[in-house]
Enzyme design. Structure first.
Site, PDB file in Angstrom:
ATOM      1  N   HIS A  81      -0.396 -11.912   3.440  1.00  0.00           N
ATOM      2  CA  HIS A  81      -0.116 -11.838   2.001  1.00  0.00           C
ATOM      3  C   HIS A  81       1.036 -12.748   1.639  1.00  0.00           C
ATOM      4  O   HIS A  81       1.907 -13.013   2.455  1.00  0.00           O
ATOM      5  CB  HIS A  81       0.189 -10.395   1.578  1.00  0.00           C
ATOM      6  CG  HIS A  81       1.283  -9.748   2.375  1.00  0.00           C
ATOM      7  ND1 HIS A  81       1.067  -9.197   3.614  1.00  0.00           N
ATOM      8  CD2 HIS A  81       2.603  -9.596   2.118  1.00  0.00           C
ATOM      9  CE1 HIS A  81       2.202  -8.709   4.089  1.00  0.00           C
ATOM     10  NE2 HIS A  81       3.165  -8.949   3.206  1.00  0.00           N
ATOM     11  N   HIS A 136       4.151 -13.204  -1.108  1.00  0.00           N
ATOM     12  CA  HIS A 136       4.975 -12.556  -2.122  1.00  0.00           C
ATOM     13  C   HIS A 136       5.303 -13.580  -3.212  1.00  0.00           C
ATOM     14  O   HIS A 136       5.792 -14.670  -2.902  1.00  0.00           O
ATOM     15  CB  HIS A 136       6.312 -12.103  -1.520  1.00  0.00           C
ATOM     16  CG  HIS A 136       6.199 -11.063  -0.457  1.00  0.00           C
ATOM     17  ND1 HIS A 136       6.418  -9.731  -0.707  1.00  0.00           N
ATOM     18  CD2 HIS A 136       5.908 -11.157   0.869  1.00  0.00           C
ATOM     19  CE1 HIS A 136       6.273  -9.040   0.430  1.00  0.00           C
ATOM     20  NE2 HIS A 136       5.964  -9.883   1.391  1.00  0.00           N
TER      21      HIS A 136
HETATM   22  P1  5GP Z   1       5.751  -7.572   4.271  1.00  0.00           P
HETATM   23  O1  5GP Z   1       7.107  -7.033   4.610  1.00  0.00           O
HETATM   24  O2  5GP Z   1       4.691  -7.105   5.227  1.00  0.00           O
HETATM   25  O3  5GP Z   1       5.756  -9.055   4.049  1.00  0.00           O
HETATM   26  O4  5GP Z   1       5.445  -6.983   2.845  1.00  0.00           O
HETATM   27  C1  5GP Z   1       4.677  -5.838   2.616  1.00  0.00           C
HETATM   28  C2  5GP Z   1       4.867  -5.481   1.171  1.00  0.00           C
HETATM   29  O5  5GP Z   1       3.841  -4.573   0.812  1.00  0.00           O
HETATM   30  C3  5GP Z   1       6.206  -4.793   0.867  1.00  0.00           C
HETATM   31  O6  5GP Z   1       6.920  -5.578  -0.082  1.00  0.00           O
HETATM   32  C4  5GP Z   1       5.807  -3.433   0.340  1.00  0.00           C
HETATM   33  O7  5GP Z   1       6.600  -2.984  -0.738  1.00  0.00           O
HETATM   34  C5  5GP Z   1       4.361  -3.633  -0.098  1.00  0.00           C
HETATM   35  N1  5GP Z   1       3.516  -2.457   0.012  1.00  0.00           N
HETATM   36  C6  5GP Z   1       3.402  -1.649   1.108  1.00  0.00           C
HETATM   37  N2  5GP Z   1       2.489  -0.689   0.869  1.00  0.00           N
HETATM   38  C7  5GP Z   1       2.022  -0.895  -0.380  1.00  0.00           C
HETATM   39  C8  5GP Z   1       1.059  -0.229  -1.189  1.00  0.00           C
HETATM   40  O8  5GP Z   1       0.438   0.767  -0.798  1.00  0.00           O
HETATM   41  N3  5GP Z   1       0.830  -0.741  -2.432  1.00  0.00           N
HETATM   42  C9  5GP Z   1       1.489  -1.838  -2.896  1.00  0.00           C
HETATM   43  N4  5GP Z   1       1.203  -2.256  -4.142  1.00  0.00           N
HETATM   44  N5  5GP Z   1       2.404  -2.505  -2.165  1.00  0.00           N
HETATM   45  C10 5GP Z   1       2.667  -2.032  -0.921  1.00  0.00           C
END
Ligand code: 5GP
Ligand code: ZN
Length: 142
Positions: A101, A103
């Protein structure tokens, strides 16, 4: 094959709700549940790929187009003047959800967020050595 416990696959399938802002055949974008700044969006491929390195190159154009289109829209919607695009790979880099993903983080002048606390190389030789090591690693990949 997707892991049964992938949160983002469940969001793609509609098994978990999300605040969707954009969707096309290959890409979904929705608000991050815990935004770094208001309007923080996640752009994901609908197909499960764990991280950047697992993403097929053929998905690149659709993901880039969505980042640009949704990025412009979210900036307009929240009145931001800038946008950071961040993409985490592996736990050491802060990846928590292992479905690739991007951001999209809207930015405003003076918002106080400091994402790049860079420190210059101590000397030119040290910097040159790192560049040489990367070129060597690239050559061994080919
Ligand atoms: P990572 O740290 O893996 O790059 O980012 C994962 C992101 O997913 C985090 O910013 C977190 O807030 C978001 N996130 C985790 N679970 C959920 C969810 O169930 N729904 C949404 N909309 N965001 C999520
Ligand atoms: Zn997934």
């Amino acid at each position: 094959m997707e892991p049964a416990d992938c949160i983002f696959c469940k969001i793609v399938k509609g098994e978990i709700p999300c605040a969707k802002v954009y969707e096309d055949g290959q890409v979904l974008a929705f608000l991050d549940i815990a935004p770094v700044t208001p309007g923080h969006v996640l752009v994901i491929p609908k197909a499960h790929h764990a991280d950047l390195f697992a993403l097929p190159d053929s998905l690149g154009a659709a993901l880039l187009a969505a980042q640009k289109r949704v990025g412009r829209a979210v900036m307009a919607a929240v009145g931001a003047s800038g946008l950071n695009v961040q993409q985490n790979n592996a736990a050491s880099a802060g990846q928590v959800v292992f479905h690739a993903h991007y951001h999209l983080i809207p930015r405003r002048e003076g918002d106080g967020l400091r994402l790049w606390p860079g420190t210059p190389y101590a000397d030119a030789a040290g910097m040159a050595a790192v560049a040489a090591a990367v070129r060597e690693a690239l050559a061994s990949l080919e």
